[in-house]
Design a protein around this motif. Structure first.
Motif, mmCIF file in Angstrom:
data_model
loop_
_atom_site.group_PDB
_atom_site.id
_atom_site.type_symbol
_atom_site.label_atom_id
_atom_site.label_comp_id
_atom_site.label_asym_id
_atom_site.label_seq_id
_atom_site.Cartn_x
_atom_site.Cartn_y
_atom_site.Cartn_z
ATOM 1 N N PHE A 49 -60.453 -77.243 15.579
ATOM 2 C CA PHE A 49 -59.593 -75.880 14.595
ATOM 3 C C PHE A 49 -59.208 -74.959 15.565
ATOM 4 C CE2 PHE A 49 -59.819 -71.423 12.187
ATOM 5 C CZ PHE A 49 -59.231 -72.700 10.586
ATOM 6 N N LYS A 50 -59.440 -74.657 16.565
ATOM 7 C CA LYS A 50 -58.927 -73.123 17.820
ATOM 8 C C LYS A 50 -56.997 -74.216 18.089
ATOM 9 C CE LYS A 50 -62.077 -70.523 20.021
ATOM 10 N NZ LYS A 50 -63.717 -71.190 21.113
ATOM 11 N N GLN A 51 -57.465 -75.885 18.190
ATOM 12 C CA GLN A 51 -56.215 -76.203 18.954
ATOM 13 C C GLN A 51 -55.351 -75.920 17.864
ATOM 14 O OE1 GLN A 51 -57.497 -80.088 19.788
ATOM 15 N NE2 GLN A 51 -56.288 -80.108 21.891
ATOM 16 N N ARG A 52 -55.782 -76.200 16.041
ATOM 17 C CA ARG A 52 -55.328 -77.019 15.596
ATOM 18 C C ARG A 52 -54.263 -74.632 14.872
ATOM 19 N NH1 ARG A 52 -55.328 -81.115 11.647
ATOM 20 N NH2 ARG A 52 -57.438 -81.871 12.510
ATOM 21 N N LEU A 53 -55.162 -74.103 15.652
ATOM 22 C CA LEU A 53 -54.116 -72.525 15.205
ATOM 23 C C LEU A 53 -53.220 -72.330 16.877
ATOM 24 C CD1 LEU A 53 -54.816 -69.772 13.322
ATOM 25 C CD2 LEU A 53 -56.386 -69.250 15.098
ATOM 26 N N ALA A 54 -53.811 -72.576 17.400
ATOM 27 C CA ALA A 54 -52.995 -73.002 18.675
ATOM 28 C C ALA A 54 -51.563 -73.301 18.658
ATOM 29 C CB ALA A 54 -53.391 -73.293 20.458
ATOM 30 N N THR A 55 -51.668 -74.670 17.675
ATOM 31 C CA THR A 55 -50.687 -75.115 17.861
ATOM 32 C C THR A 55 -49.565 -75.381 16.548
ATOM 33 O OG1 THR A 55 -52.005 -77.616 17.879
ATOM 34 C CG2 THR A 55 -49.898 -77.628 16.696
ATOM 35 N N TYR A 56 -50.172 -73.923 15.692
ATOM 36 C CA TYR A 56 -49.319 -74.101 14.510
ATOM 37 C C TYR A 56 -49.337 -72.802 14.991
ATOM 38 C CZ TYR A 56 -48.702 -71.061 10.271
ATOM 39 O OH TYR A 56 -49.315 -70.297 8.741
ATOM 40 N N GLU A 57 -48.870 -71.065 15.751
ATOM 41 C CA GLU A 57 -48.801 -70.583 16.431
ATOM 42 C C GLU A 57 -47.101 -70.795 17.249
ATOM 43 O OE1 GLU A 57 -52.372 -68.199 18.183
ATOM 44 O OE2 GLU A 57 -51.280 -67.108 18.109
ATOM 45 N N ASN A 58 -47.709 -72.352 17.789
ATOM 46 C CA ASN A 58 -46.434 -72.479 18.577
ATOM 47 C C ASN A 58 -45.515 -72.320 18.049
ATOM 48 O OD1 ASN A 58 -45.949 -72.717 21.019
ATOM 49 N ND2 ASN A 58 -47.283 -74.883 21.608
ATOM 50 N N LEU A 59 -45.995 -73.373 16.949
ATOM 51 C CA LEU A 59 -44.964 -73.866 16.123
ATOM 52 C C LEU A 59 -43.815 -72.972 15.305
ATOM 53 C CD1 LEU A 59 -46.339 -76.853 13.850
ATOM 54 C CD2 LEU A 59 -44.426 -77.497 15.312
ATOM 55 N N ARG A 60 -44.521 -71.739 14.933
ATOM 56 C CA ARG A 60 -44.104 -70.809 14.312
ATOM 57 C C ARG A 60 -43.516 -69.836 15.477
ATOM 58 N NH1 ARG A 60 -47.812 -65.054 13.129
ATOM 59 N NH2 ARG A 60 -47.041 -65.564 15.142
ATOM 60 N N GLU A 61 -43.909 -69.589 16.674
ATOM 61 C CA GLU A 61 -43.255 -69.129 17.754
ATOM 62 C C GLU A 61 -42.139 -69.959 17.882
ATOM 63 O OE1 GLU A 61 -43.336 -65.729 17.969
ATOM 64 O OE2 GLU A 61 -45.765 -66.334 16.771
ATOM 65 N N GLY A 62 -41.843 -71.427 18.432
ATOM 66 C CA GLY A 62 -40.976 -71.394 18.444
ATOM 67 C C GLY A 62 -40.371 -72.622 17.063
ATOM 68 N N ILE B 54 -37.318 -71.928 15.669
ATOM 69 C CA ILE B 54 -35.979 -71.633 16.045
ATOM 70 C C ILE B 54 -35.323 -72.419 16.964
ATOM 71 C CG2 ILE B 54 -33.785 -70.594 16.748
ATOM 72 C CD1 ILE B 54 -34.710 -68.240 14.909
ATOM 73 N N ALA B 55 -36.380 -72.464 18.532
ATOM 74 C CA ALA B 55 -36.585 -72.946 19.689
ATOM 75 C C ALA B 55 -36.220 -74.583 19.217
ATOM 76 C CB ALA B 55 -37.631 -72.701 20.662
ATOM 77 N N ILE B 56 -37.273 -75.162 18.722
ATOM 78 C CA ILE B 56 -37.056 -76.923 17.981
ATOM 79 C C ILE B 56 -35.729 -76.689 17.484
ATOM 80 C CG2 ILE B 56 -38.613 -77.981 15.798
ATOM 81 C CD1 ILE B 56 -41.206 -75.809 17.011
#
Lengths: 162, 220
Positions: A32-45, A47-49
């Motif tokens: 779940f932690k990993q999922r949350l980290a992925t989610y944050e990464n996608l949210r922050e990124g 525009i960059a994506i």
């Protein structure tokens, strides 16, 4: 709620969880932690994506009007947001019901499949560059789900498997 | 050049407002159901629908259809207003400014989530002035007594009121096929009252949906 977590709640109703179940629970929390980290990464990124995807899409379809390309981009920005939440909840139905069922007819009516098929390829390439492998693996089933639903016609239209 | 930052400036990218898990909420212990805006939803048990059909039949016989149609009209009028309000609020634009495909998908999802079956609209007769609605798995047909005539008057009323308000024209609606008679789905034809009169006569004769549509589209 995540289905696995719900299963633990049912099990724990009348007894303590066994050692093995607690280990499972721990593993679940780690995932779940990993999922949350992925989610944050996608949210922050976000525009960059998407900015490089938008730039390349304009290059690939130089004659297409901007608002067509913008519409396609908006669709996939939404797909990413809903997929990210579905990934966090580990629930493909969330993506299906909240977005895909509703979006598919619109894409078909606007004949955006060709543009969006290219967009999907560009997005995949971009995600491979920006996301760690394990995070991409978490997102992949949901992106596949979106592709299968939204671009079914485009895929069968070119006679390939995309 | 397209700026993605501009595309996400509003921060909201709407999805399916009527997704059942999001739209229908409530406190099942208290027996309350509401939609995502907090308006109360009413659950109609099969028994109640069956009793409405049976009660109307016993009390007023054939006129029951007119009563249900008028109930449907009233229902449809309010349904249109609420649908318009909710869609407007969520998607940030009124129905009249929505793209056709977007509007249709909203209506279909809304219809399905309310448990009224799977709705589809056929615009093939648009040039002739008719709109055809198809409904599969209608609860109004499922609970109706088997008979020789279509019985989903409430649905016909809802559709007639909804599309009258949407188009600004007074549209009538008749049902030309009914699941309660063993048809694969319910068919409803909408159009101005005068032009549908002939169809009502053909329906009395026992003509089926495709024959009625064929005749309507050849009649000038």
């Amino acid at each position: 709620m995540q289905p696995e977590l719900e299963a633990f709640l049912y099990e724990a109703e009348e007894r303590y969880l066994s050692q093995e179940e607690i280990q499972d629970f721990q593993a679940h929390i780690d995932r779940f932690k990993q999922r949350l980290a992925t989610y944050e990464n996608l949210r922050e990124g976000e525009i960059a994506i998407f900015q490089p995807v938008a730039d390349r899409l304009s290059e690939k379809f130089p004659t297409e009007k901007d608002d067509i390309l913008e519409q396609a981009l908006k669709h996939w920005l939404a797909v990413m947001r809903y997929s990210a939440m579905a990934m966090l909840l580990n629930n493909p139905e969330f993506l299906q019901r909240r977005l895909l069922e509703w979006l598919t007819p619109s894409i078909q009516a606007h004949q955006l499949e060709t543009v969006e098929k290219k967009l999907y390829e560009l997005l995949q390439k971009q995600l491979k560059e920006l996301l760690p492998e394990e995070q991409l693996a978490l997102m992949q089933p949901f992106l596949e789900q979106a592709k299968t639903n939204l671009l079914a016609n485009a895929l069968s239209g070119v006679g390939g498997q995309g | 050049m397209i700026s993605v930052a501009d595309l996400v400036k509003d921060s909201k990218l709407p999805g399916n407002y009527f997704a059942p898990d999001a739209y229908v909420q409530g406190d099942y212990e208290l027996g309350l159901m509401e939609n995502r805006k907090g308006s109360r939803l009413l659950a109609l048990p099969d028994t109640l629908l069956q009793a409405i059909y049976a009660g109307l039949e016993a009390e007023i016989g054939q006129a029951g259809g007119v009563v249900l149609f008028n109930c449907g009209r009233w229902w449809g009028k309010n349904f249109y207003r609420r649908f318009n309000e909710e869609v407007n609020e969520y998607y940030g634009k009124p129905l009249t400014q929505m793209e056709m495909v977007e509007f249709l998908e909203c209506l279909k999802q809304c219809w399905k989530t309310h448990g009224w079956g799977v709705l589809d609209l056929d615009f093939n007769y648009y040039q002739q002035g008719f709109l055809v609605a198809q409904v599969k798995n209608s609860p109004f047909a499922a609970t109706a007594p088997e008979g020789k005539k279509p019985v989903c008057f409430a649905e016909a009323g809802i559709l007639s009121a909804f599309f009258s308000q949407l188009t600004g024209k007074d549209l009538h609606c008749i049902q030309t096929a009914c699941e309660s008679m063993g048809a694969e789905c319910n068919y409803f034809v909408m159009g101005v009252s005068d032009r549908l009169k002939a169809a009502e006569a053909w329906l009395e004769e026992g003509q089926d949906h495709s024959t009625i549509m064929e005749r309507l589209s050849h009649k000038t």
